[in-house]
Design a protein around this motif. Structure first.
Motif, short mmCIF file in Angstrom:
data_model
loop_
_atom_site.label_atom_id
_atom_site.label_comp_id
_atom_site.label_asym_id
_atom_site.label_seq_id
_atom_site.Cartn_x
_atom_site.Cartn_y
_atom_site.Cartn_z
N TYR A 180 1.12 5.47 0.29
CA TYR A 180 0.38 6.63 0.80
C TYR A 180 1.30 7.83 0.94
CZ TYR A 180 2.46 6.15 5.47
OH TYR A 180 3.34 6.11 6.52
N ARG B 70 -8.17 -0.06 -1.17
CA ARG B 70 -7.76 1.35 -1.25
C ARG B 70 -8.88 2.27 -0.79
NH1 ARG B 70 -8.39 5.40 -4.92
NH2 ARG B 70 -6.73 6.97 -5.01
N ARG B 71 -10.11 2.01 -1.26
CA ARG B 71 -11.24 2.86 -0.85
C ARG B 71 -11.48 2.77 0.65
NH1 ARG B 71 -13.56 0.61 -5.56
NH2 ARG B 71 -14.68 -0.89 -4.26
N VAL C 87 -4.52 -0.74 7.23
CA VAL C 87 -4.37 -1.53 6.01
C VAL C 87 -4.58 -3.01 6.30
CG1 VAL C 87 -2.70 -2.32 4.28
CG2 VAL C 87 -2.87 0.11 4.83
N VAL D 257 -4.12 7.81 0.01
CA VAL D 257 -3.71 6.48 -0.42
C VAL D 257 -3.60 6.49 -1.94
CG1 VAL D 257 -4.24 4.01 -0.38
CG2 VAL D 257 -4.91 5.46 1.55
N THR D 258 -2.39 6.38 -2.45
CA THR D 258 -2.18 6.54 -3.89
C THR D 258 -2.46 5.26 -4.67
OG1 THR D 258 0.17 6.11 -3.54
CG2 THR D 258 -0.54 8.41 -3.61
N ARG D 259 -2.13 4.11 -4.10
CA ARG D 259 -2.38 2.85 -4.83
C ARG D 259 -2.22 1.67 -3.89
NH1 ARG D 259 3.15 1.52 -7.51
NH2 ARG D 259 4.53 3.08 -6.58
N VAL D 260 -2.82 0.54 -4.31
CA VAL D 260 -2.71 -0.72 -3.58
C VAL D 260 -2.39 -1.81 -4.59
CG1 VAL D 260 -3.92 -2.46 -2.21
CG2 VAL D 260 -4.30 -0.03 -1.75
N VAL E 61 0.86 -1.18 0.00
CA VAL E 61 0.00 0.00 0.00
C VAL E 61 0.90 1.24 0.00
CG1 VAL E 61 -1.77 1.29 1.24
CG2 VAL E 61 -1.85 -1.21 1.20
N GLN F 186 -8.67 4.53 2.65
CA GLN F 186 -8.80 5.98 2.53
C GLN F 186 -9.96 6.50 3.37
OE1 GLN F 186 -6.74 8.24 0.35
NE2 GLN F 186 -7.62 9.39 2.05
N ALA G 63 -8.01 -5.01 -4.71
CA ALA G 63 -7.07 -3.91 -4.46
C ALA G 63 -7.79 -2.57 -4.45
CB ALA G 63 -5.97 -3.91 -5.52
#
Length: 288
Positions: free
Chosen positions: A97, A163-164, A135, A180-183, A95, A167, A159
């Motif tokens: 962030y 992430r949602r 997470v 949170v930019t990506r998972v 994850v 966040q 994923a």
């Protein structure tokens, strides 16, 4: 020229002083993309120290450098339980962030002891302990919603959902602080018995697809035969409807006439139910 040379003197003196301070440990630097958090006599300042050179006050204050860049959290060897109550053998999730740089001092006050220092760079990763727990919970909750047999086909969906959820939980506790930019779900390894079931399920699915195609072909062939039979039936009906009694009698008369006109015959053909006189062809006497 004299004015310009005089204006350069203070700048030169300042540069020398800063260089001396750095040499003697009285100054430090904050790298680009990071911020400093100053602690003075045990009190954390609410203002972040911006990138560049800063002065130290030995025995009075200290500054810790925190990352305001994208930070990665790698969770490995997780064994969450799926919806069908079967535990995964191994799951690895990453994850990424970021934290708003102006909010890092406040986070350090609110979540004391939750930041983690990177062993290689020596830079602190803000509130990583807090984010890691959220997470982990989000991963376990998401896995619990999916059957283990189909989990390998839903990595992207899972994923996005993780992430949602992460966040939303971060925003609930600290609005507009975390992003949170990506998972990335790097690995999903199920129990060997589950893997065998997955392979069997895939094989059965392929068989079902083949049977479905064969069924569709058979249906199309049957439809073609029905269409051909209907066409033949309609043609026969048209022919049958056109064969009236008068028409059949006309055709019989034509056949008898043709038969009677042929020479070298003395045969008389009288059709049953004939309504007209029979046609008789008597060969002429040749005198032999």
């Amino acid at each position: 020229m004299e004015f310009q040379s005089r204006s350069r003197v203070p700048l030169l003196v300042l540069a020398v002083l800063l260089l001396g301070a750095v040499i003697f440990g009285l100054a430090g630097t904050i790298g680009s993309g990071n911020v400093g958090v100053r602690t003075t006599l045990g009190v954390i300042s609410s203002e972040a120290v911006t990138p560049g050179v800063y002065l130290k006050w030995p025995f009075i204050s200290s500054i810790s450098e925190f990352s305001a860049k994208e930070v990665a959290i790698d969770l490995q060897d997780l064994t969450p339980k799926a919806k069908d109550n079967l535990s995964l053998r191994d799951m690895d999730v990453s994850v990424y962030y970021k934290v708003a740089d102006s909010q890092i001092p406040a986070l350090q006050v609110k979540y004391a002891g939750q930041s983690v220092r990177d062993e290689h760079s020596g830079i602190w990763l803000p509130a990583q302990g807090v984010v890691m727990r959220i997470v982990r919970n989000a991963v376990y909750e998401e896995v619990a919603r999916v059957d283990s047999l189909v989990m390998h086909t839903k990595r992207d969906e899972m994923a996005a959902s993780i992430r949602r959820n992460v966040q939303a939980e971060l925003d609930r506790n600290d609005p507009h602080v975390f992003t949170v930019t990506r998972v990335v779900i790097r690995a999903v390894v199920t129990d060997p018995s589950i893997e065998e079931s997955i392979r069997a399920a895939v094989a059965n699915q392929k068989k079902l697809e083949a049977m479905t195609i064969q069924t569709e072909i058979a249906k199309k062939q049957a439809e073609i035969r029905v269409t051909e039979a209907e066409g033949i039936a309609r043609a026969n009906k048209i022919i049958a409807d056109s064969l009236t009694r008068e028409y059949l009698q006309h055709e019989a008369n034509q056949a008898l006439q043709t038969f009677a006109e042929k020479g070298n015959t003395n045969t008389v053909v009288v059709p049953a139910n004939m309504t007209s006189a029979p046609l008789i062809n008597i060969p002429a006497h040749t005198g032999k």
